[in-house]
Scaffold this active site. Structure first.
Site, mmCIF file in Angstrom:
data_model
loop_
_atom_site.group_PDB
_atom_site.id
_atom_site.type_symbol
_atom_site.label_atom_id
_atom_site.label_comp_id
_atom_site.label_asym_id
_atom_site.label_seq_id
_atom_site.Cartn_x
_atom_site.Cartn_y
_atom_site.Cartn_z
ATOM 1 N NE ARG A 101 -4.271 -1.393 -0.036
ATOM 2 C CZ ARG A 101 -4.387 -2.407 -0.905
ATOM 3 N NH1 ARG A 101 -3.405 -2.668 -1.754
ATOM 4 N NH2 ARG A 101 -5.476 -3.146 -0.941
ATOM 5 C CD GLU A 144 -2.738 3.703 -5.222
ATOM 6 O OE1 GLU A 144 -3.809 3.105 -5.436
ATOM 7 O OE2 GLU A 144 -1.695 3.108 -4.943
ATOM 8 C CG HIS A 154 -3.009 -0.321 -6.555
ATOM 9 N ND1 HIS A 154 -3.514 0.263 -5.420
ATOM 10 C CD2 HIS A 154 -3.029 -1.659 -6.309
ATOM 11 C CE1 HIS A 154 -3.826 -0.672 -4.544
ATOM 12 N NE2 HIS A 154 -3.537 -1.861 -5.062
HETATM 13 N N1 LIG Z 1 -0.279 -3.886 -5.456
HETATM 14 C C1 LIG Z 1 -1.249 -4.761 -5.521
HETATM 15 O O1 LIG Z 1 -1.887 -4.899 -6.537
HETATM 16 C C2 LIG Z 1 -1.559 -5.615 -4.331
HETATM 17 C C3 LIG Z 1 -2.156 -6.863 -4.555
HETATM 18 C C4 LIG Z 1 -2.429 -7.658 -3.445
HETATM 19 C C5 LIG Z 1 -2.130 -7.222 -2.164
HETATM 20 N N2 LIG Z 1 -1.572 -6.014 -1.983
HETATM 21 C C6 LIG Z 1 -1.214 -5.561 -0.621
HETATM 22 O O2 LIG Z 1 -0.254 -6.478 -0.112
HETATM 23 C C7 LIG Z 1 -0.570 -6.745 1.248
HETATM 24 C C8 LIG Z 1 -0.021 -8.100 1.640
HETATM 25 O O3 LIG Z 1 -0.723 -9.133 0.976
HETATM 26 P P1 LIG Z 1 -0.679 -10.659 1.501
HETATM 27 O O4 LIG Z 1 -1.612 -11.426 0.685
HETATM 28 O O5 LIG Z 1 0.714 -11.129 1.581
HETATM 29 O O6 LIG Z 1 -1.282 -10.452 2.943
HETATM 30 P P2 LIG Z 1 -1.148 -11.414 4.189
HETATM 31 O O7 LIG Z 1 -2.120 -10.929 5.180
HETATM 32 O O8 LIG Z 1 -1.189 -12.834 3.749
HETATM 33 O O9 LIG Z 1 0.339 -11.126 4.715
HETATM 34 C C9 LIG Z 1 0.741 -9.911 5.281
HETATM 35 C C10 LIG Z 1 1.884 -10.215 6.213
HETATM 36 O O10 LIG Z 1 2.390 -8.967 6.718
HETATM 37 C C11 LIG Z 1 2.750 -9.183 8.071
HETATM 38 N N3 LIG Z 1 2.855 -7.925 8.801
HETATM 39 C C12 LIG Z 1 1.890 -7.216 9.424
HETATM 40 N N4 LIG Z 1 2.434 -6.124 10.009
HETATM 41 C C13 LIG Z 1 3.757 -6.160 9.749
HETATM 42 C C14 LIG Z 1 4.843 -5.301 10.078
HETATM 43 N N5 LIG Z 1 4.678 -4.209 10.835
HETATM 44 N N6 LIG Z 1 6.066 -5.627 9.615
HETATM 45 C C15 LIG Z 1 6.262 -6.734 8.852
HETATM 46 N N7 LIG Z 1 5.277 -7.588 8.538
HETATM 47 C C16 LIG Z 1 4.040 -7.290 8.969
HETATM 48 C C17 LIG Z 1 1.658 -10.104 8.612
HETATM 49 O O11 LIG Z 1 2.078 -10.770 9.776
HETATM 50 C C18 LIG Z 1 1.455 -11.051 7.436
HETATM 51 O O12 LIG Z 1 2.247 -12.217 7.537
HETATM 52 C C19 LIG Z 1 -2.096 -6.634 1.309
HETATM 53 O O13 LIG Z 1 -2.542 -6.307 2.613
HETATM 54 C C20 LIG Z 1 -2.389 -5.537 0.316
HETATM 55 O O14 LIG Z 1 -2.467 -4.301 0.978
HETATM 56 C C21 LIG Z 1 -1.281 -5.202 -3.039
HETATM 57 O O1 LIG Z 2 -5.344 -5.678 -2.081
HETATM 58 C C1 LIG Z 2 -5.383 -6.139 -3.216
HETATM 59 O O2 LIG Z 2 -5.795 -7.278 -3.460
HETATM 60 C C2 LIG Z 2 -4.858 -5.335 -4.372
HETATM 61 O O3 LIG Z 2 -4.313 -4.144 -3.958
HETATM 62 C C3 LIG Z 2 -5.865 -5.198 -5.454
HETATM 63 O O4 LIG Z 2 -5.297 -5.715 -6.622
HETATM 64 C C4 LIG Z 2 -6.254 -3.793 -5.644
HETATM 65 O O5 LIG Z 2 -6.877 -3.640 -6.851
HETATM 66 P P1 LIG Z 2 -8.341 -3.022 -6.987
HETATM 67 O O6 LIG Z 2 -9.235 -3.734 -6.073
HETATM 68 O O7 LIG Z 2 -8.289 -1.590 -6.608
HETATM 69 O O8 LIG Z 2 -8.656 -3.221 -8.411
#
Ligand SMILES: NC(=O)c1ccc[n+]([C@@H]2O[C@H](COP(=O)([O-])OP(=O)(O)OC[C@H]3O[C@@H](n4cnc5c(N)ncnc54)[C@H](O)[C@@H]3O)[C@@H](O)[C@H]2O)c1
Ligand SMILES: O=C(O)[C@H](O)[C@H](O)COP(=O)(O)O
Length: 373
Positions: free
Chosen positions: A209, A239, A256
């Site tokens: 994020r 964003e 994103h």
């Molecule tokens: N850019 C994108 O398109 C996109 C897509 C999917 C997810 N995301 C983001 O990625 C994040 C992670 O996804 P995920 O599926 O791995 O989630 P998840 O919940 O499986 O894993 C997140 C991990 O982060 C750890 N965590 C929490 N606080 C922390 C800290 N202070 N320091 C280090 N680690 C910490 C948690 O313990 C957990 O293991 C989501 O929450 C989302 O915001 C972005």
């Molecule tokens: O948290 C997620 O899964 C991702 O950030 C996700 O891909 C965001 O994309 P959106 O839902 O805005 O299309």
């Protein structure tokens, strides 16, 4: 039953028409008045679901977000109103991993790095971080893992404290949720103070994020002559109104979309469909595998000579993040951030290409490629 869904939710009609009438809305601009008749609400990360959005609705039974991140959902409010809630954990994890791999290969080409000489720090080792770790191990890249929550709960988790990781890593990739407060807060985890602890050439990748990195502090850091770091940003503070002053300093800038593979988005819809079917005690009539389009490339023959140096070429058949960086730089000003996301060109995951061959090296399935049946 009335189902209201974000217009950017692939296959939502095909999955949800079994339960009733599906109406679509613009997720960034959806209003409370539009949702007053919803029994089921399906959103993406751009809609803040809270008391204000649901103020006119008295019949809502289920809220689903087809995303991994949940920072846009007021879960306590939903629980207080007895509205069932589900996210889509892990739905696009592989898509994000492929984004990070493509970014690493692009940076390695650009700066002539040997990735096997680099130490990559992964911050947040959940669904995405742990898959990424497995992929990087398959490429013989050294790792430092930082996840204080896992460290507290798993005796054998090899945790490196964030401050130590900052001083030792050559590349840091962020995969935490956005947590605004408390001892595990991730908002501005990378700030002026922690940026100053990094090696001057430590590369940064953020596909978690935007607010996990203080964008203004990053701009200050990158403007200093002494800093020579490569930066990849998929997510940005505020964003869709991102800090465009960062763009000239960022090697790969995307809107994103790290999780926006065809499979990643559609898996999110399917997970919510399965959750809703269970809630409504209805049978599952649809399966993602039957609804996905046939990929442009279905099978590829691998010879006995295929080795680790060939992986990059293979991966580029499916995805090269420079495409998405070029699109952002070309269209951001004229069309805007949300348009870039809405009109994202198709991208298939590694698993869409089935590999054939007498001997398939182990590192290929570890990276997410699938083997022909
Ligand atoms: N850019 C994108 O398109 C996109 C897509 C999917 C997810 N995301 C983001 O990625 C994040 C992670 O996804 P995920 O599926 O791995 O989630 P998840 O919940 O499986 O894993 C997140 C991990 O982060 C750890 N965590 C929490 N606080 C922390 C800290 N202070 N320091 C280090 N680690 C910490 C948690 O313990 C957990 O293991 C989501 O929450 C989302 O915001 C972005
Ligand atoms: O948290 C997620 O899964 C991702 O950030 C996700 O891909 C965001 O994309 P959106 O839902 O805005 O299309």
């Amino acid at each position: 039953m009335r189902i209201f869904a974000d217009e950017n939710m692939p296959l939502v009609q095909q999955f949800f028409r079994q339960f009733g009438e599906v109406s679509l809305f613009d997720g960034r601009n959806v209003s409370a008045a539009q949702l007053q008749d919803a029994d089921i609400l399906l959103v993406r990360s751009v809609s803040n679901v809270n008391a204000q959005l649901l103020q006119h609705n008295t019949k809502l039974r289920f809220v689903g977000t087809a995303t991994i991140g949940m920072d846009h959902i007021d879960q306590s409010y939903l629980a207080a109103r007895n509205i069932a809630f589900s996210s889509a954990p892990g739905c696009n994890a592989q898509s994000v991993v492929e984004y990070v791999l493509s970014s690493l290969w692009c940076l390695a080409d650009k700066y002539q790095w040997q990735l096997a000489d680099k130490t990559v720090g992964i911050v947040g080792v959940g669904n995405i971080g742990s898959r990424l770790a497995k992929a990087l191990q398959a490429l013989n890249i050294k790792l430092l893992l930082c996840d204080p929550l896992r460290a507290r709960n798993e005796a054998d988790f090899n945790h490196t404290d964030f401050t130590q990781l900052c001083t030792e890593a050559d590349i840091i990739s962020f995969h935490t949720p956005l947590i605004n407060s408390g001892s595990d807060a991730t908002k501005h985890l990378l700030n002026a103070q922690t940026l100053a602890q990094l090696k001057p050439d430590c590369a940064l990748i953020n596909a978690s994020r935007g607010a996990v990195i203080d964008n203004n502090a990053l701009l200050q850091d990158l403007s200093r002559a002494a800093t020579r770091r490569a930066v990849v940003l998929d997510v940005w503070e505020q964003e869709p109104n991102i800090l465009t002053a960062l763009l000239p300093y960022v090697d790969i800038a995307t809107a994103h979309i790290a999780g926006h593979s065809i499979e990643g988005k559609a898996r999110g819809t399917e997970m919510l469909y399965q959750r809703c079917a269970a809630l409504l005690q209805q049978p599952l009539q649809q399966q993602l595998q039957q609804l996905l389009p046939v990929p442009a490339m279905e099978k590829l023959q691998i010879s006995a000579n295929f080795g680790l140096p060939d992986v990059q070429n293979l991966a580029r058949l499916l995805y090269d993040v420079r495409r998405d960086d070029a699109i952002l730089r070309h269209y951001l000003q004229s069309k805007g951030f949300d348009w870039l996301r809405k009109s994202y060109p198709p991208r298939r995951e590694f698993s869409s290409l089935q590999l054939c061959g007498k001997v398939i090296p182990d590192f290929l399935p570890q990276l997410g490629f699938s083997l022909a049946q």
